[in-house]
Motif scaffolding. Structure first.
Motif, PDB file in Angstrom:
ATOM      1  N   ILE A 103       0.871  -1.177   0.000  1.00 41.54           N
ATOM      2  CA  ILE A 103       0.000   0.000   0.000  1.00 41.54           C
ATOM      3  C   ILE A 103       0.906   1.224   0.000  1.00 41.54           C
ATOM      4  O   ILE A 103       1.933   1.251   0.688  1.00 41.54           O
ATOM      5  CB  ILE A 103      -0.904   0.017   1.249  1.00 41.54           C
ATOM      6  N   ILE A 104       0.542   2.225  -0.776  1.00 44.75           N
ATOM      7  CA  ILE A 104       1.266   3.495  -0.774  1.00 44.75           C
ATOM      8  C   ILE A 104       0.326   4.572  -0.235  1.00 44.75           C
ATOM      9  O   ILE A 104      -0.787   4.739  -0.740  1.00 44.75           O
ATOM     10  CB  ILE A 104       1.749   3.877  -2.182  1.00 44.75           C
ATOM     11  N   SER A 147      -0.841  -6.633   7.648  1.00 48.83           N
ATOM     12  CA  SER A 147       0.366  -7.433   7.424  1.00 48.83           C
ATOM     13  C   SER A 147       1.088  -7.035   6.144  1.00 48.83           C
ATOM     14  O   SER A 147       2.253  -7.400   5.944  1.00 48.83           O
ATOM     15  CB  SER A 147       0.004  -8.917   7.363  1.00 48.83           C
ATOM     16  N   VAL A 148       0.435  -6.279   5.261  1.00 44.23           N
ATOM     17  CA  VAL A 148       1.052  -5.856   4.006  1.00 44.23           C
ATOM     18  C   VAL A 148       1.844  -4.571   4.257  1.00 44.23           C
ATOM     19  O   VAL A 148       1.415  -3.712   5.039  1.00 44.23           O
ATOM     20  CB  VAL A 148      -0.027  -5.640   2.914  1.00 44.23           C
ATOM     21  N   PRO A 149       3.041  -4.408   3.652  1.00 47.08           N
ATOM     22  CA  PRO A 149       3.840  -3.196   3.877  1.00 47.08           C
ATOM     23  C   PRO A 149       3.135  -1.936   3.380  1.00 47.08           C
ATOM     24  O   PRO A 149       2.476  -1.944   2.339  1.00 47.08           O
ATOM     25  CB  PRO A 149       5.109  -3.461   3.067  1.00 47.08           C
ATOM     26  N   ILE A 150       3.305  -0.851   4.139  1.00 47.56           N
ATOM     27  CA  ILE A 150       2.776   0.461   3.763  1.00 47.56           C
ATOM     28  C   ILE A 150       3.954   1.392   3.500  1.00 47.56           C
ATOM     29  O   ILE A 150       4.834   1.561   4.357  1.00 47.56           O
ATOM     30  CB  ILE A 150       1.874   1.057   4.854  1.00 47.56           C
ATOM     31  N   ILE A 151       3.978   1.985   2.315  1.00 44.62           N
ATOM     32  CA  ILE A 151       5.048   2.903   1.914  1.00 44.62           C
ATOM     33  C   ILE A 151       4.488   4.318   1.889  1.00 44.62           C
ATOM     34  O   ILE A 151       3.462   4.574   1.243  1.00 44.62           O
ATOM     35  CB  ILE A 151       5.598   2.536   0.523  1.00 44.62           C
ATOM     36  N   ALA A 152       5.131   5.250   2.555  1.00 49.45           N
ATOM     37  CA  ALA A 152       4.726   6.651   2.512  1.00 49.45           C
ATOM     38  C   ALA A 152       5.467   7.347   1.368  1.00 49.45           C
ATOM     39  O   ALA A 152       6.698   7.325   1.326  1.00 49.45           O
ATOM     40  CB  ALA A 152       5.033   7.345   3.831  1.00 49.45           C
ATOM     41  N   ALA A 153       4.716   7.932   0.428  1.00 55.09           N
ATOM     42  CA  ALA A 153       5.299   8.731  -0.656  1.00 55.09           C
ATOM     43  C   ALA A 153       5.109  10.194  -0.271  1.00 55.09           C
ATOM     44  O   ALA A 153       4.031  10.764  -0.437  1.00 55.09           O
ATOM     45  CB  ALA A 153       4.619   8.407  -1.981  1.00 55.09           C
ATOM     46  N   LEU A 154       6.171  10.801   0.255  1.00 56.07           N
ATOM     47  CA  LEU A 154       6.080  12.113   0.890  1.00 56.07           C
ATOM     48  C   LEU A 154       6.557  13.235  -0.025  1.00 56.07           C
ATOM     49  O   LEU A 154       7.458  13.052  -0.852  1.00 56.07           O
ATOM     50  CB  LEU A 154       6.900  12.121   2.185  1.00 56.07           C
ATOM     51  N   ALA A 168       3.492   6.022  10.759  1.00 55.66           N
ATOM     52  CA  ALA A 168       2.715   4.781  10.844  1.00 55.66           C
ATOM     53  C   ALA A 168       3.017   3.851   9.668  1.00 55.66           C
ATOM     54  O   ALA A 168       2.586   2.698   9.669  1.00 55.66           O
ATOM     55  CB  ALA A 168       1.214   5.099  10.883  1.00 55.66           C
ATOM     56  N   CYS A 169       3.750   4.340   8.674  1.00 51.38           N
ATOM     57  CA  CYS A 169       4.107   3.537   7.501  1.00 51.38           C
ATOM     58  C   CYS A 169       5.408   2.783   7.758  1.00 51.38           C
ATOM     59  O   CYS A 169       6.204   3.147   8.622  1.00 51.38           O
ATOM     60  CB  CYS A 169       4.253   4.436   6.272  1.00 51.38           C
ATOM     61  N   ASP A 170       5.643   1.742   6.982  1.00 53.62           N
ATOM     62  CA  ASP A 170       6.837   0.917   7.146  1.00 53.62           C
ATOM     63  C   ASP A 170       8.064   1.549   6.507  1.00 53.62           C
ATOM     64  O   ASP A 170       9.183   1.396   7.014  1.00 53.62           O
ATOM     65  CB  ASP A 170       6.606  -0.463   6.518  1.00 53.62           C
ATOM     66  N   ILE A 171       7.878   2.220   5.383  1.00 59.09           N
ATOM     67  CA  ILE A 171       8.983   2.787   4.613  1.00 59.09           C
ATOM     68  C   ILE A 171       8.606   4.216   4.238  1.00 59.09           C
ATOM     69  O   ILE A 171       7.513   4.457   3.728  1.00 59.09           O
ATOM     70  CB  ILE A 171       9.252   1.966   3.338  1.00 59.09           C
ATOM     71  N   LEU A 172       9.527   5.165   4.486  1.00 57.00           N
ATOM     72  CA  LEU A 172       9.267   6.570   4.180  1.00 57.00           C
ATOM     73  C   LEU A 172      10.156   7.016   3.020  1.00 57.00           C
ATOM     74  O   LEU A 172      11.387   7.019   3.138  1.00 57.00           O
ATOM     75  CB  LEU A 172       9.532   7.452   5.397  1.00 57.00           C
ATOM     76  N   VAL A 173       9.516   7.386   1.908  1.00 56.01           N
ATOM     77  CA  VAL A 173      10.213   7.886   0.723  1.00 56.01           C
ATOM     78  C   VAL A 173       9.809   9.340   0.521  1.00 56.01           C
ATOM     79  O   VAL A 173       8.624   9.677   0.597  1.00 56.01           O
ATOM     80  CB  VAL A 173       9.819   7.067  -0.525  1.00 56.01           C
ATOM     81  N   GLY A 174      10.775  10.212   0.282  1.00 59.03           N
ATOM     82  CA  GLY A 174      10.453  11.625   0.109  1.00 59.03           C
ATOM     83  C   GLY A 174      11.270  12.272  -0.985  1.00 59.03           C
ATOM     84  O   GLY A 174      12.334  11.775  -1.369  1.00 59.03           O
ATOM     85  N   ASP A 175      10.770  13.424  -1.486  1.00 58.08           N
ATOM     86  CA  ASP A 175      11.537  14.196  -2.461  1.00 58.08           C
ATOM     87  C   ASP A 175      12.152  15.414  -1.765  1.00 58.08           C
ATOM     88  O   ASP A 175      12.038  15.588  -0.551  1.00 58.08           O
ATOM     89  CB  ASP A 175      10.668  14.590  -3.662  1.00 58.08           C
ATOM     90  N   ASN A 234      15.766  11.811  -6.330  1.00 58.56           N
ATOM     91  CA  ASN A 234      16.179  12.892  -7.218  1.00 58.56           C
ATOM     92  C   ASN A 234      15.814  12.497  -8.639  1.00 58.56           C
ATOM     93  O   ASN A 234      16.051  11.362  -9.047  1.00 58.56           O
ATOM     94  CB  ASN A 234      17.689  13.124  -7.131  1.00 58.56           C
ATOM     95  N   GLY A 235      15.243  13.411  -9.405  1.00 59.09           N
ATOM     96  CA  GLY A 235      14.933  13.135 -10.797  1.00 59.09           C
ATOM     97  C   GLY A 235      13.670  12.336 -11.015  1.00 59.09           C
ATOM     98  O   GLY A 235      13.361  11.952 -12.145  1.00 59.09           O
ATOM     99  N   GLU A 236      12.953  12.011  -9.961  1.00 55.29           N
ATOM    100  CA  GLU A 236      11.672  11.334 -10.076  1.00 55.29           C
ATOM    101  C   GLU A 236      10.841  11.712  -8.857  1.00 55.29           C
ATOM    102  O   GLU A 236      11.346  12.280  -7.890  1.00 55.29           O
ATOM    103  CB  GLU A 236      11.851   9.816 -10.157  1.00 55.29           C
ATOM    104  N   SER A 237       9.563  11.409  -8.890  1.00 54.52           N
ATOM    105  CA  SER A 237       8.704  11.738  -7.759  1.00 54.52           C
ATOM    106  C   SER A 237       8.819  10.658  -6.681  1.00 54.52           C
ATOM    107  O   SER A 237       9.253   9.530  -6.944  1.00 54.52           O
ATOM    108  CB  SER A 237       7.246  11.850  -8.212  1.00 54.52           C
ATOM    109  N   SER A 238       8.411  11.014  -5.483  1.00 57.10           N
ATOM    110  CA  SER A 238       8.412  10.027  -4.396  1.00 57.10           C
ATOM    111  C   SER A 238       7.426   8.901  -4.698  1.00 57.10           C
ATOM    112  O   SER A 238       7.658   7.754  -4.306  1.00 57.10           O
ATOM    113  CB  SER A 238       8.061  10.702  -3.067  1.00 57.10           C
ATOM    114  N   LEU A 239       6.344   9.205  -5.409  1.00 54.34           N
ATOM    115  CA  LEU A 239       5.382   8.170  -5.777  1.00 54.34           C
ATOM    116  C   LEU A 239       5.999   7.174  -6.757  1.00 54.34           C
ATOM    117  O   LEU A 239       5.797   5.957  -6.642  1.00 54.34           O
ATOM    118  CB  LEU A 239       4.127   8.799  -6.379  1.00 54.34           C
TER     119      LEU A 239
END
Length: 314
Positions: A103-104, A147-154, A168-175, A234-239
């Motif tokens: 889940i994102i 139980s499914v991983p949640i990724i934050a697109a910040l 609250a998410c498992d993985i935090l990705v940001g721009d 860098n060069g792409e969106s967090s999504l």
């Protein structure tokens, strides 16, 4: 009161969804590859405050994008957003199947979430409560049960309650536009979605106190250096980056991904000694199960001996 009745109506609302097909093109700039993702969009009818988009990944599994849709308010959440998020994550617990790889969680527009909308905030006493009928409408609690991983697109503002949703998410990705800030102390509000406990475990007690007691904003580069962001793009969106991570997860065993996440989550709340003991207990249960299937070890052997598979350059 009239306000209470209006809030009760919002809590009782059930969303229905329209569906249609779109195509999302995810560009892998490093390899000049365009990977098609088939999108099934499910928009809630209750003012579209939260949008769901289900994408088919190249491996034929799917990822669900859950997006707060109040861009003109920097995605500040009101009662409706909070209960909609809780309902979505609660429904996934019963409907979960191996097709869903990840889940994102993200936001529409320029920001992830700038905190609570003070014109109509979720009831803070209910959100702080451990009573079952209050936890039903607590989005962070409902996220913790998956139980499914949640990724934050910040991106943009990740402020206070929005900060807690991200943690609250498992993985935090940001721009590069990401700005974290905890304003609980600034405005005399108490955290109730885990910020006082989770932040210190990510960046250390001292840095957490600098951020929270001083209400100090932290930008993307510093957040990445501190370990608050797991990936800085860098060069792409967090999504786009979150989709690539979801695709990597999707190519692995759904059962083991869920069990590995469980081991990490449970062990992270224990001492190392107890965490190792818990890992061994989960490992024994898993191996007792798979030694009977005659597939797991054979599949691993086939992969290792396959001369045609891509090889690492390491």
């Amino acid at each position: 009161t009239g306000v209470q009745k209006k809030r009760q109506k919002r809590f009782a609302r059930h969303a229905s969804y329209d569906t249609h097909q779109q195509l999302l093109l995810l560009t892998n700039k490093a390899n000049n590859i365009i990977v098609p993702f088939k999108m099934k969009e499910m928009d809630s009818n209750d003012a579209n405050v939260v949008i769901q988009k289900q994408l088919k990944l190249p491996c034929d599994r799917s990822v669900l994008i859950v997006s707060i849709n109040r861009p003109t308010k920097k995605n500040c959440f009101n009662t409706e957003v909070a209960t909609s998020l809780a309902r979505i994550f609660r429904s996934l617990q019963s409907d979960l199947n191996e097709d869903l790889a990840a889940i994102i969680l993200t936001g529409e527009g320029s920001s992830f979430c700038a905190g609570a909308d003070l014109a109509d905030p979720p009831n803070p006493i209910w959100q702080s409560s451990d009573l079952p009928h209050h936890l039903i409408d607590n989005p962070v609690h409902q996220m913790s049960l998956l139980s499914v991983p949640i990724i934050a697109a910040l991106k943009g503002y990740v402020i206070t309650g929005g900060f807690e949703l991200a943690l609250a998410c498992d993985i935090l990705v940001g721009d590069q536009t990401v700005i974290f800030r905890d304003t609980h102390c600034k405005f005399n509000f108490a955290p109730c979605w885990g910020l006082s406990q989770k932040l210190q475990r990510r960046i250390g007690v001292g840095r957490a106190k600098i951020m929270s007691l001083g209400a100090i904003p932290v930008k993307a580069t510093q957040a990445y250096e501190w370990g608050l962001l797991d990936d800085l793009v860098n060069g792409e969106s967090s999504l786009q980056r979150a989709l690539k991570i979801a695709d990597s997860i999707a190519n692995n065993s759904p059962k083991m991904v869920a069990r590995y996440k469980k081991a990490v989550d449970e062990g992270g709340n224990m001492t190392l000694e107890h965490g190792l003991k818990r890992e061994r207990a989960l490992g024994i249960a898993h191996y007792i199960e798979i030694v009977q299937d005659d597939e797991t070890f054979d599949g691993a052997k086939e992969f290792i001996t396959d001369a045609s598979r891509p090889r690492s350059k390491l």
